[in-house]
Design a protein around this motif. Structure first.
Motif, PDB file in Angstrom:
ATOM      1  N   PHE A 196       0.836  -1.177   0.000  1.00 46.56           N
ATOM      2  CA  PHE A 196       0.000   0.000   0.000  1.00 46.56           C
ATOM      3  C   PHE A 196       0.884   1.245   0.000  1.00 46.56           C
ATOM      4  CE2 PHE A 196      -2.484  -3.279   2.053  1.00 46.56           C
ATOM      5  CZ  PHE A 196      -3.732  -3.146   1.459  1.00 46.56           C
ATOM      6  N   GLY A 197       0.428   2.270  -0.694  1.00 45.23           N
ATOM      7  CA  GLY A 197       1.109   3.550  -0.615  1.00 45.23           C
ATOM      8  C   GLY A 197       0.889   4.163   0.761  1.00 45.23           C
ATOM      9  N   LEU A 198       1.794   5.042   1.186  1.00 46.16           N
ATOM     10  CA  LEU A 198       1.655   5.642   2.514  1.00 46.16           C
ATOM     11  C   LEU A 198       0.391   6.468   2.657  1.00 46.16           C
ATOM     12  CD1 LEU A 198       5.320   6.739   3.279  1.00 46.16           C
ATOM     13  CD2 LEU A 198       4.040   4.850   4.290  1.00 46.16           C
ATOM     14  N   ASP A 199      -0.157   6.937   1.558  1.00 50.34           N
ATOM     15  CA  ASP A 199      -1.373   7.746   1.632  1.00 50.34           C
ATOM     16  C   ASP A 199      -2.647   6.915   1.549  1.00 50.34           C
ATOM     17  OD1 ASP A 199      -0.720   7.077  -0.956  1.00 50.34           O
ATOM     18  OD2 ASP A 199      -1.514   8.926  -1.813  1.00 50.34           O
ATOM     19  N   VAL A 200      -2.541   5.620   1.349  1.00 56.21           N
ATOM     20  CA  VAL A 200      -3.727   4.746   1.251  1.00 56.21           C
ATOM     21  C   VAL A 200      -3.535   3.471   2.082  1.00 56.21           C
ATOM     22  CG1 VAL A 200      -4.598   5.577  -0.967  1.00 56.21           C
ATOM     23  CG2 VAL A 200      -2.845   3.798  -0.915  1.00 56.21           C
ATOM     24  N   LEU A 201      -3.034   3.623   3.293  1.00 51.81           N
ATOM     25  CA  LEU A 201      -2.824   2.466   4.158  1.00 51.81           C
ATOM     26  C   LEU A 201      -4.167   1.904   4.615  1.00 51.81           C
ATOM     27  CD1 LEU A 201       0.124   3.833   6.287  1.00 51.81           C
ATOM     28  CD2 LEU A 201       0.235   2.041   4.550  1.00 51.81           C
ATOM     29  N   PRO A 202      -4.243   0.609   4.857  1.00 48.11           N
ATOM     30  CA  PRO A 202      -5.505   0.023   5.317  1.00 48.11           C
ATOM     31  C   PRO A 202      -5.853   0.491   6.732  1.00 48.11           C
ATOM     32  CG  PRO A 202      -3.751  -1.614   5.365  1.00 48.11           C
ATOM     33  CD  PRO A 202      -3.190  -0.390   4.713  1.00 48.11           C
ATOM     34  N   ASP A 203      -7.142   0.488   7.049  1.00 47.77           N
ATOM     35  CA  ASP A 203      -7.588   0.912   8.375  1.00 47.77           C
ATOM     36  C   ASP A 203      -7.145  -0.071   9.458  1.00 47.77           C
ATOM     37  OD1 ASP A 203      -8.831   3.178   7.395  1.00 47.77           O
ATOM     38  OD2 ASP A 203     -10.703   2.098   7.007  1.00 47.77           O
ATOM     39  N   GLU A 204      -7.121  -1.349   9.132  1.00 48.74           N
ATOM     40  CA  GLU A 204      -6.762  -2.372  10.106  1.00 48.74           C
ATOM     41  C   GLU A 204      -5.260  -2.632  10.043  1.00 48.74           C
ATOM     42  OE1 GLU A 204      -9.123  -5.849   9.585  1.00 48.74           O
ATOM     43  OE2 GLU A 204     -10.984  -4.720   9.556  1.00 48.74           O
ATOM     44  N   MET A 205      -4.536  -1.911  10.877  1.00 45.46           N
ATOM     45  CA  MET A 205      -3.085  -2.076  10.949  1.00 45.46           C
ATOM     46  C   MET A 205      -2.689  -2.320  12.393  1.00 45.46           C
ATOM     47  SD  MET A 205      -1.267   0.673   8.436  1.00 45.46           S
ATOM     48  CE  MET A 205       0.314   0.127   9.008  1.00 45.46           C
ATOM     49  N   ILE A 206      -1.555  -2.972  12.573  1.00 44.41           N
ATOM     50  CA  ILE A 206      -1.007  -3.138  13.908  1.00 44.41           C
ATOM     51  C   ILE A 206      -0.661  -1.739  14.413  1.00 44.41           C
ATOM     52  CG2 ILE A 206       0.923  -4.101  15.206  1.00 44.41           C
ATOM     53  CD1 ILE A 206       1.051  -6.298  13.001  1.00 44.41           C
TER      54      ILE A 206
END
Length: 57
Positions: A25-35
């Motif tokens: 993922f690009g830094l501007d479109v990271l997923p909502d569910e992240m550690i």
């Protein structure tokens, strides 16, 4: 799975293995569910913060 389906090490052939889904993922479109610690580290990176600590009081 039959024993004849295993290689010499006792593992199934790779074509039968399923790997977890990996996405970039690009830094501007990271997923909502992240550690949480990874999300915080990437936020610091985007802000240009060179050093931060997490979890230490």
């Amino acid at each position: 799975m039959e024993s004849r389906d295993l290689d010499k090490r006792g593992t199934p052939p790779t074509e039968q293995c399923t790997e977890p889904q990996r996405n970039w993922f690009g830094l501007d479109v990271l997923p909502d569910e992240m550690i949480p610690y990874a999300a915080e580290a990437l936020a610091h990176y985007r802000e240009g913060t060179l050093y931060s600590e997490r979890g230490w009081s």
